[in-house]
Design an enzyme around this catalytic site. Sequence first.
Site, short mmCIF file in Angstrom:
data_model
loop_
_atom_site.label_atom_id
_atom_site.label_comp_id
_atom_site.label_asym_id
_atom_site.label_seq_id
_atom_site.Cartn_x
_atom_site.Cartn_y
_atom_site.Cartn_z
N CYS A 73 0.86 -1.18 0.00
CA CYS A 73 0.00 0.00 0.00
C CYS A 73 0.90 1.22 0.00
O CYS A 73 1.66 1.45 0.95
CB CYS A 73 -0.91 0.00 1.23
SG CYS A 73 -1.89 1.52 1.40
N HIS A 164 -3.19 -4.48 -10.60
CA HIS A 164 -4.03 -3.34 -10.97
C HIS A 164 -4.50 -3.46 -12.41
O HIS A 164 -3.76 -3.92 -13.29
CB HIS A 164 -3.25 -2.03 -10.83
CG HIS A 164 -2.87 -1.70 -9.43
ND1 HIS A 164 -3.66 -0.94 -8.59
CD2 HIS A 164 -1.79 -2.06 -8.69
CE1 HIS A 164 -3.06 -0.84 -7.41
NE2 HIS A 164 -1.93 -1.51 -7.44
N GLU A 213 -10.61 -0.57 -4.55
CA GLU A 213 -9.59 -1.45 -3.99
C GLU A 213 -10.22 -2.77 -3.57
O GLU A 213 -11.25 -2.81 -2.89
CB GLU A 213 -8.91 -0.79 -2.79
CG GLU A 213 -8.08 0.43 -3.16
CD GLU A 213 -7.09 0.79 -2.09
OE1 GLU A 213 -6.32 -0.09 -1.67
OE2 GLU A 213 -7.09 1.97 -1.66
N CYS A 222 -4.99 5.85 -3.61
CA CYS A 222 -4.26 4.58 -3.66
C CYS A 222 -2.89 4.87 -4.26
O CYS A 222 -2.79 5.26 -5.43
CB CYS A 222 -5.00 3.55 -4.49
SG CYS A 222 -4.11 1.97 -4.65
N GLY A 225 -1.90 2.33 -6.91
CA GLY A 225 -2.77 2.57 -8.06
C GLY A 225 -2.33 3.77 -8.87
O GLY A 225 -2.39 3.76 -10.11
#
Length: 279
Positions: A73, A164, A213, A222, A225
């Site tokens: 993360c 992703h 997510e 994110c 992301g």
Amino acid sequence: MKFTKMHGCGNDYIYVDGSSEHVDREKKPEVVRRLSDRHFGIGGDGVIFINPSTEADFEMEMYNADGSRAEMCGNGIRCVGKYVYDKGLTDKKKISIICAGKIKHLFLTIQDKKVVLVRVNMGEPEILAKKIPVNTPKESLVDEPIMVEGKEYRMTCVSIGNPHAVIFMDSIDDLQIEKVGPYFENHSLFPNRINTEFVKIIDENTVQMRIWERGTGETMACGTGACATLVACMENNMTNEQITVRLLGGELEIYWDKAQNLVYMTGPATHVYDGEIIL
């Protein structure tokens, strides 16, 4: 159990010092679900345990709000950097953090003895489909069609330590992400589920992004992301190598050093409050 609430661009997690607060590993998913509940718990996008490590300065053990483990993360790791420095667990301004077996290097910006900004070397992006992973015979998926609930979208798949799918759209403000997001997340193409970015190109240096997510739902930001979005933008010849990603909770600066094949993320980390809860 003592905890700290922090966020990076509104992507909020509950942080626990694993060296002093001990939770049985088999009980952690249940504890995480309880703590993350915004009505009956503390409330957050998940829980991050900050543990000692023999391989790096610290370990980040991360869980999504539904109790599932996550590999990485970006917003969370910036907050880990702020946590360990602000609380005196380290005096280094360059630290290493291992998460799911991979080490990331953080560069801390200090003001008034507190961390205000963190730059993270997020490592090498992965576009090989089998390593993301995606169930496809193709080597990579760049601007590939995907059918979701009877509608065709175009996606580019990237891993930044976690999977992703980046979807480019003309407008994302009115996107009913809570309806379409779960179908992307649980699509048969993605054996480990998927994080999905819905992206609008503003110009060659700026994009707007919303994120669904896996295991959590829509979040305010994110970090991985945003990194995946830059890689997808460049794979589709849409932006320069450094962009500003506008998220619901703020902005992140993302840079892809193509010569070294390394992605860097820079953004804030914010302390909200400290607390204690009875488990």
